[in-house]
Design a protein around this motif. Sequence first.
Motif, PDB file in Angstrom:
ATOM      1  N   GLU A 138      67.804 -27.009 -36.615  1.00 26.24           N
ATOM      2  CA  GLU A 138      68.553 -25.755 -36.469  1.00 26.24           C
ATOM      3  C   GLU A 138      69.676 -25.741 -37.507  1.00 26.24           C
ATOM      4  O   GLU A 138      70.175 -26.780 -37.913  1.00 26.24           O
ATOM      5  N   THR A 139      70.089 -24.539 -37.896  1.00 26.25           N
ATOM      6  CA  THR A 139      71.207 -24.364 -38.822  1.00 26.25           C
ATOM      7  C   THR A 139      72.348 -23.696 -38.085  1.00 26.25           C
ATOM      8  O   THR A 139      72.148 -22.696 -37.392  1.00 26.25           O
ATOM      9  N   TYR A 140      73.540 -24.269 -38.229  1.00 28.19           N
ATOM     10  CA  TYR A 140      74.734 -23.742 -37.575  1.00 28.19           C
ATOM     11  C   TYR A 140      75.893 -23.693 -38.562  1.00 28.19           C
ATOM     12  O   TYR A 140      75.959 -24.497 -39.483  1.00 28.19           O
ATOM     13  N   ARG A 141      76.795 -22.758 -38.314  1.00 24.94           N
ATOM     14  CA  ARG A 141      78.087 -22.754 -39.011  1.00 24.94           C
ATOM     15  C   ARG A 141      79.140 -22.971 -37.950  1.00 24.94           C
ATOM     16  O   ARG A 141      79.132 -22.317 -36.908  1.00 24.94           O
ATOM     17  N   ILE A 142      80.050 -23.889 -38.193  1.00 23.18           N
ATOM     18  CA  ILE A 142      81.091 -24.217 -37.226  1.00 23.18           C
ATOM     19  C   ILE A 142      82.281 -23.296 -37.454  1.00 23.18           C
ATOM     20  O   ILE A 142      82.802 -23.206 -38.566  1.00 23.18           O
TER      21      ILE A 142
ATOM     22  N   LYS B 171      79.081 -36.800 -41.766  1.00 25.18           N
ATOM     23  CA  LYS B 171      78.476 -36.640 -43.090  1.00 25.18           C
ATOM     24  C   LYS B 171      76.963 -36.505 -42.964  1.00 25.18           C
ATOM     25  O   LYS B 171      76.378 -36.851 -41.946  1.00 25.18           O
ATOM     26  N   VAL B 172      76.341 -36.009 -44.027  1.00 26.72           N
ATOM     27  CA  VAL B 172      74.885 -35.898 -44.084  1.00 26.72           C
ATOM     28  C   VAL B 172      74.290 -37.288 -43.884  1.00 26.72           C
ATOM     29  O   VAL B 172      74.758 -38.273 -44.453  1.00 26.72           O
ATOM     30  N   GLY B 173      73.266 -37.360 -43.032  1.00 23.82           N
ATOM     31  CA  GLY B 173      72.604 -38.626 -42.727  1.00 23.82           C
ATOM     32  C   GLY B 173      73.112 -39.278 -41.454  1.00 23.82           C
ATOM     33  O   GLY B 173      72.436 -40.150 -40.909  1.00 23.82           O
TER      34      GLY B 173
ATOM     35  N   ILE C  15      71.286 -36.173 -32.512  1.00 22.97           N
ATOM     36  CA  ILE C  15      70.951 -35.305 -33.636  1.00 22.97           C
ATOM     37  C   ILE C  15      71.162 -36.099 -34.928  1.00 22.97           C
ATOM     38  O   ILE C  15      71.871 -37.101 -34.946  1.00 22.97           O
ATOM     39  N   VAL C  16      70.546 -35.628 -35.995  1.00 20.27           N
ATOM     40  CA  VAL C  16      70.757 -36.193 -37.323  1.00 20.27           C
ATOM     41  C   VAL C  16      71.172 -35.048 -38.231  1.00 20.27           C
ATOM     42  O   VAL C  16      70.541 -33.988 -38.239  1.00 20.27           O
ATOM     43  N   ILE C  17      72.231 -35.261 -38.984  1.00 22.28           N
ATOM     44  CA  ILE C  17      72.728 -34.231 -39.899  1.00 22.28           C
ATOM     45  C   ILE C  17      71.895 -34.289 -41.173  1.00 22.28           C
ATOM     46  O   ILE C  17      71.879 -35.293 -41.876  1.00 22.28           O
ATOM     47  N   LYS C  18      71.180 -33.198 -41.452  1.00 19.68           N
ATOM     48  CA  LYS C  18      70.254 -33.155 -42.584  1.00 19.68           C
ATOM     49  C   LYS C  18      70.861 -32.553 -43.844  1.00 19.68           C
ATOM     50  O   LYS C  18      70.476 -32.918 -44.953  1.00 19.68           O
ATOM     51  N   ASN C  19      71.779 -31.584 -43.684  1.00 17.90           N
ATOM     52  CA  ASN C  19      72.315 -30.894 -44.858  1.00 17.90           C
ATOM     53  C   ASN C  19      73.680 -30.317 -44.519  1.00 17.90           C
ATOM     54  O   ASN C  19      73.949 -29.962 -43.377  1.00 17.90           O
ATOM     55  N   LEU C  20      74.532 -30.209 -45.527  1.00 19.04           N
ATOM     56  CA  LEU C  20      75.868 -29.643 -45.377  1.00 19.04           C
ATOM     57  C   LEU C  20      76.116 -28.664 -46.515  1.00 19.04           C
ATOM     58  O   LEU C  20      75.894 -28.991 -47.682  1.00 19.04           O
TER      59      LEU C  20
ATOM     60  N   ASN D  99      81.886 -24.661 -42.202  1.00 19.16           N
ATOM     61  CA  ASN D  99      80.801 -25.292 -42.939  1.00 19.16           C
ATOM     62  C   ASN D  99      79.483 -25.043 -42.215  1.00 19.16           C
ATOM     63  O   ASN D  99      79.447 -24.956 -40.986  1.00 19.16           O
ATOM     64  N   THR D 100      78.407 -24.936 -42.979  1.00 24.87           N
ATOM     65  CA  THR D 100      77.076 -24.746 -42.425  1.00 24.87           C
ATOM     66  C   THR D 100      76.339 -26.076 -42.479  1.00 24.87           C
ATOM     67  O   THR D 100      76.382 -26.765 -43.501  1.00 24.87           O
ATOM     68  N   VAL D 101      75.692 -26.420 -41.370  1.00 21.74           N
ATOM     69  CA  VAL D 101      74.976 -27.692 -41.292  1.00 21.74           C
ATOM     70  C   VAL D 101      73.572 -27.475 -40.752  1.00 21.74           C
ATOM     71  O   VAL D 101      73.342 -26.624 -39.900  1.00 21.74           O
ATOM     72  N   ASP D 102      72.641 -28.251 -41.287  1.00 22.49           N
ATOM     73  CA  ASP D 102      71.287 -28.320 -40.744  1.00 22.49           C
ATOM     74  C   ASP D 102      71.253 -29.559 -39.862  1.00 22.49           C
ATOM     75  O   ASP D 102      71.577 -30.662 -40.311  1.00 22.49           O
ATOM     76  N   VAL D 103      70.869 -29.358 -38.603  1.00 22.99           N
ATOM     77  CA  VAL D 103      70.893 -30.424 -37.611  1.00 22.99           C
ATOM     78  C   VAL D 103      69.485 -30.632 -37.067  1.00 22.99           C
ATOM     79  O   VAL D 103      68.837 -29.686 -36.612  1.00 22.99           O
ATOM     80  N   TYR D 104      69.028 -31.892 -37.105  1.00 19.20           N
ATOM     81  CA  TYR D 104      67.712 -32.251 -36.574  1.00 19.20           C
ATOM     82  C   TYR D 104      67.891 -32.805 -35.163  1.00 19.20           C
ATOM     83  O   TYR D 104      68.635 -33.765 -34.947  1.00 19.20           O
ATOM     84  N   PHE D 105      67.230 -32.161 -34.198  1.00 19.34           N
ATOM     85  CA  PHE D 105      67.268 -32.601 -32.804  1.00 19.34           C
ATOM     86  C   PHE D 105      66.110 -33.562 -32.577  1.00 19.34           C
ATOM     87  O   PHE D 105      64.945 -33.149 -32.577  1.00 19.34           O
ATOM     88  N   GLU D 106      66.433 -34.835 -32.393  1.00 23.31           N
ATOM     89  CA  GLU D 106      65.403 -35.877 -32.282  1.00 23.31           C
ATOM     90  C   GLU D 106      64.450 -35.659 -31.115  1.00 23.31           C
ATOM     91  O   GLU D 106      63.232 -35.769 -31.278  1.00 23.31           O
ATOM     92  N   ASP D 107      64.999 -35.381 -29.927  1.00 23.33           N
ATOM     93  CA  ASP D 107      64.158 -35.262 -28.733  1.00 23.33           C
ATOM     94  C   ASP D 107      63.167 -34.111 -28.824  1.00 23.33           C
ATOM     95  O   ASP D 107      62.067 -34.188 -28.282  1.00 23.33           O
ATOM     96  N   ASP D 108      63.551 -33.034 -29.491  1.00 26.80           N
ATOM     97  CA  ASP D 108      62.706 -31.839 -29.564  1.00 26.80           C
ATOM     98  C   ASP D 108      61.969 -31.700 -30.888  1.00 26.80           C
ATOM     99  O   ASP D 108      61.175 -30.779 -31.059  1.00 26.80           O
ATOM    100  N   ASP D 109      62.265 -32.566 -31.842  1.00 25.95           N
ATOM    101  CA  ASP D 109      61.617 -32.576 -33.153  1.00 25.95           C
ATOM    102  C   ASP D 109      61.687 -31.218 -33.858  1.00 25.95           C
ATOM    103  O   ASP D 109      60.681 -30.651 -34.275  1.00 25.95           O
TER     104      ASP D 109
END
Length: 171
Positions: free
Chosen positions: A104-108, A135-137, A152-157, A91-101
């Motif tokens: 990034e998009t990754y596929r596991i 899950k997203v959110g 991190i916060v999961i933004k999209n799946l 699955n591909t996920v968009d991940v928001y890194f809080e500390d760095d604002d």
Amino acid sequence: MSLNGSEQLTKADVARIEEEIEHRKNVVRPAALKALKEARAMGDLSENFEYHCAKRDNNLNNSRIRYLEKMLRFATVIDDESTEDTIGINNTVDVYFEDDDYTETYRIVTPIRCDSRKGLISNESPLGKSLLGRKVGDRVKIDVDGGDSYFIVIKNLIKTGESDEDTIHRY
């Protein structure tokens, strides 16, 4: 990636490895043996560059076959299925890194296919392991070696699935 323990592979990983083994045994090996035979027929082997190259190529091919067969022998086949709203392998996920604002998009993927330069992260990495089943959110704490952590916060799946472009690590 350690062959001492059990390598985690999906059914598609196993099929891809079996396909490579068959190709190497039925196509690459005969060609390498033919090149070796032709180079040997050229005479003096001590200074025969073609012979040494053909011998090296044959040995590399046989080594790769042994490596892949050993990987399959000790593998644990894992399921890459997940529910529609949870993160799973491939699955591909968009991940928001809080500390760095930043996002990034990754596929596991499984460890034999990971390549961080292409955004492919292992399901055994701290980030990949922490994302599985989420899950997203979701806000997730990622623990890394040395006691450090980040959120991190999961933004999209996106349910991407396998890709024909995925390659198995060389060694």
